[in-house]
Design a protein around this motif. Structure first.
Motif, mmCIF file in Angstrom:
data_model
loop_
_atom_site.group_PDB
_atom_site.id
_atom_site.type_symbol
_atom_site.label_atom_id
_atom_site.label_comp_id
_atom_site.label_asym_id
_atom_site.label_seq_id
_atom_site.Cartn_x
_atom_site.Cartn_y
_atom_site.Cartn_z
ATOM 1 N N ALA A 61 -113.188 -4.861 -71.048
ATOM 2 C CA ALA A 61 -111.710 -4.990 -71.013
ATOM 3 C C ALA A 61 -111.214 -6.434 -69.969
ATOM 4 C CB ALA A 61 -111.081 -3.552 -70.423
ATOM 5 N N ASP A 62 -110.385 -7.049 -70.365
ATOM 6 C CA ASP A 62 -109.871 -8.128 -69.554
ATOM 7 C C ASP A 62 -109.632 -7.890 -68.243
ATOM 8 O OD1 ASP A 62 -107.869 -9.386 -72.398
ATOM 9 O OD2 ASP A 62 -110.029 -9.596 -71.964
ATOM 10 N N SER A 63 -109.225 -6.730 -67.862
ATOM 11 C CA SER A 63 -109.107 -6.499 -66.553
ATOM 12 C C SER A 63 -110.187 -6.256 -65.490
ATOM 13 C CB SER A 63 -108.343 -5.024 -66.441
ATOM 14 O OG SER A 63 -108.843 -4.109 -66.989
ATOM 15 N N VAL A 64 -111.625 -6.214 -66.183
ATOM 16 C CA VAL A 64 -112.527 -6.029 -65.470
ATOM 17 C C VAL A 64 -113.554 -7.315 -65.575
ATOM 18 C CG1 VAL A 64 -112.399 -3.631 -65.405
ATOM 19 C CG2 VAL A 64 -113.823 -4.717 -67.027
ATOM 20 N N LYS A 65 -113.494 -8.072 -66.403
ATOM 21 C CA LYS A 65 -114.233 -9.099 -67.019
ATOM 22 C C LYS A 65 -114.526 -9.990 -65.672
ATOM 23 C CE LYS A 65 -113.503 -9.939 -71.799
ATOM 24 N NZ LYS A 65 -112.727 -10.756 -72.885
ATOM 25 N N GLY A 66 -115.743 -10.356 -65.210
ATOM 26 C CA GLY A 66 -116.155 -11.054 -64.070
ATOM 27 C C GLY A 66 -116.429 -10.063 -62.999
ATOM 28 N N ARG A 67 -115.799 -8.736 -63.037
ATOM 29 C CA ARG A 67 -116.108 -7.882 -61.889
ATOM 30 C C ARG A 67 -117.037 -6.729 -62.115
ATOM 31 N NH1 ARG A 67 -112.109 -5.032 -59.904
ATOM 32 N NH2 ARG A 67 -110.889 -5.014 -62.125
ATOM 33 N N PHE A 68 -117.036 -6.206 -63.308
ATOM 34 C CA PHE A 68 -117.796 -5.082 -63.694
ATOM 35 C C PHE A 68 -119.040 -5.466 -64.450
ATOM 36 C CE2 PHE A 68 -114.487 -1.768 -63.482
ATOM 37 C CZ PHE A 68 -114.152 -1.995 -62.215
ATOM 38 N N THR A 69 -120.226 -4.846 -64.636
ATOM 39 C CA THR A 69 -121.201 -5.174 -65.556
ATOM 40 C C THR A 69 -121.697 -3.820 -65.881
ATOM 41 O OG1 THR A 69 -122.087 -7.069 -64.199
ATOM 42 C CG2 THR A 69 -123.491 -6.239 -65.764
ATOM 43 N N ILE A 70 -121.862 -3.617 -67.127
ATOM 44 C CA ILE A 70 -122.354 -2.483 -67.937
ATOM 45 C C ILE A 70 -124.040 -2.984 -68.321
ATOM 46 C CG2 ILE A 70 -121.717 -3.193 -70.236
ATOM 47 C CD1 ILE A 70 -121.378 -0.116 -70.843
ATOM 48 N N SER A 71 -124.776 -2.027 -67.935
ATOM 49 C CA SER A 71 -126.109 -1.955 -68.320
ATOM 50 C C SER A 71 -126.654 -0.698 -68.611
ATOM 51 C CB SER A 71 -127.032 -2.505 -67.333
ATOM 52 O OG SER A 71 -126.713 -1.876 -65.801
ATOM 53 N N ARG A 72 -127.890 -0.580 -69.120
ATOM 54 C CA ARG A 72 -128.534 0.531 -69.516
ATOM 55 C C ARG A 72 -130.155 0.409 -69.105
ATOM 56 N NH1 ARG A 72 -129.919 -3.959 -72.660
ATOM 57 N NH2 ARG A 72 -131.055 -3.193 -74.544
ATOM 58 N N ASP A 73 -130.593 1.726 -68.739
ATOM 59 C CA ASP A 73 -131.890 1.929 -68.782
ATOM 60 C C ASP A 73 -132.579 2.907 -69.926
ATOM 61 O OD1 ASP A 73 -134.727 2.633 -67.949
ATOM 62 O OD2 ASP A 73 -134.071 2.467 -65.760
ATOM 63 N N ASN A 74 -133.057 2.350 -70.957
ATOM 64 C CA ASN A 74 -133.586 3.137 -72.071
ATOM 65 C C ASN A 74 -134.468 3.969 -71.574
ATOM 66 O OD1 ASN A 74 -132.404 0.268 -73.036
ATOM 67 N ND2 ASN A 74 -132.311 1.570 -74.908
ATOM 68 N N ALA A 75 -135.547 3.950 -70.792
ATOM 69 C CA ALA A 75 -136.521 4.681 -70.414
ATOM 70 C C ALA A 75 -135.709 5.958 -69.750
ATOM 71 C CB ALA A 75 -137.585 4.005 -69.318
ATOM 72 N N LYS A 76 -134.718 5.960 -68.721
ATOM 73 C CA LYS A 76 -133.993 6.829 -68.371
ATOM 74 C C LYS A 76 -132.808 7.369 -68.855
ATOM 75 C CE LYS A 76 -135.579 5.292 -63.533
ATOM 76 N NZ LYS A 76 -134.763 4.695 -62.484
ATOM 77 N N ASN A 77 -132.600 6.840 -70.149
ATOM 78 C CA ASN A 77 -131.397 7.441 -71.079
ATOM 79 C C ASN A 77 -130.305 7.523 -69.969
ATOM 80 O OD1 ASN A 77 -132.863 7.945 -73.322
ATOM 81 N ND2 ASN A 77 -133.655 9.663 -72.777
ATOM 82 N N THR A 78 -130.053 6.031 -69.265
ATOM 83 C CA THR A 78 -129.063 5.917 -68.318
ATOM 84 C C THR A 78 -128.157 4.687 -68.513
ATOM 85 O OG1 THR A 78 -130.124 7.576 -66.717
ATOM 86 C CG2 THR A 78 -128.314 6.144 -66.001
ATOM 87 N N VAL A 79 -126.880 4.912 -68.382
ATOM 88 C CA VAL A 79 -126.082 3.690 -68.471
ATOM 89 C C VAL A 79 -125.289 3.796 -67.362
ATOM 90 C CG1 VAL A 79 -124.250 2.733 -69.761
ATOM 91 C CG2 VAL A 79 -125.836 3.993 -70.979
ATOM 92 N N TYR A 80 -125.222 2.219 -66.836
ATOM 93 C CA TYR A 80 -124.534 2.224 -65.510
ATOM 94 C C TYR A 80 -123.349 1.299 -65.591
ATOM 95 C CZ TYR A 80 -129.332 3.629 -64.082
ATOM 96 O OH TYR A 80 -130.501 4.025 -63.877
ATOM 97 N N LEU A 81 -122.566 1.441 -64.586
ATOM 98 C CA LEU A 81 -121.438 0.338 -64.638
ATOM 99 C C LEU A 81 -121.325 -0.330 -63.135
ATOM 100 C CD1 LEU A 81 -118.904 -0.667 -66.204
ATOM 101 C CD2 LEU A 81 -117.488 0.930 -65.102
ATOM 102 N N GLN A 82 -121.706 -1.349 -62.972
ATOM 103 C CA GLN A 82 -121.929 -1.870 -61.565
ATOM 104 C C GLN A 82 -120.305 -2.614 -61.494
ATOM 105 O OE1 GLN A 82 -124.141 -2.031 -59.064
ATOM 106 N NE2 GLN A 82 -122.333 -2.810 -57.907
ATOM 107 N N MET A 83 -119.789 -2.118 -60.463
ATOM 108 C CA MET A 83 -118.166 -2.399 -60.041
ATOM 109 C C MET A 83 -118.182 -3.138 -58.737
ATOM 110 S SD MET A 83 -116.300 0.945 -61.576
ATOM 111 C CE MET A 83 -116.583 1.918 -60.156
ATOM 112 N N ASN A 84 -117.965 -4.123 -58.872
ATOM 113 C CA ASN A 84 -117.767 -5.268 -57.699
ATOM 114 C C ASN A 84 -116.295 -5.721 -57.618
ATOM 115 O OD1 ASN A 84 -120.388 -5.179 -57.299
ATOM 116 N ND2 ASN A 84 -120.802 -6.975 -58.642
#
Length: 122
Positions: A61-84
């Motif tokens: 979303a435009d409101s979070v670009k440059g601040r949030f990062t979405i990532s995933r760890d397929n081995a752990k079946n986990t998705v992350y949202l790093q919010m800075n």
């Protein structure tokens, strides 16, 4: 059918950081895209970020670009949202969701977690 459990929410001061986690279980192979949504009191649920499990595609979303990062760890079946650089307006319940196709709207996501509260103080 995918079960999703969010964690990592909490109280943080403006400018701080949090990392949300979404653990997926069950028929994880049925999902194609994982998304993070948020809903503040009195407001509609809105997309924050999304990612394709196989990689190569992300959405913010435009409101979070440059601040949030979405990532995933397929081995752990986990998705992350790093919010800075968190802002008070980021305060909301954050939900993890899964869909079989590329999508960014709540109606297109069939599986949802229960949500985790993020509160950013000024």
């Amino acid at each position: 059918q995918v079960q999703l459990v969010e964690s990592g929410g909490g109280l943080v001061q403006a400018g701080g950081s949090l990392r949300l986690s979404c653990a997926a279980s069950g028929r994880t192979f049925s999902s194609y895209v994982m998304g993070w949504f948020r809903q503040a009191p009195g407001k509609e649920r809105a997309i924050v970020a999304a990612i394709r499990w196989s990689g190569g595609w992300t959405y913010y979303a435009d409101s979070v670009k440059g601040r949030f990062t979405i990532s995933r760890d397929n081995a752990k079946n986990t998705v992350y949202l790093q919010m800075n650089s968190l802002k008070p307006e980021d305060t909301a319940v954050y939900y993890c969701a899964a869909t079989r196709v590329i999508a960014t709207t709540p109606a297109d996501f069939a599986s949802w977690g229960q949500g985790t509260q993020v509160t950013v103080s000024s």
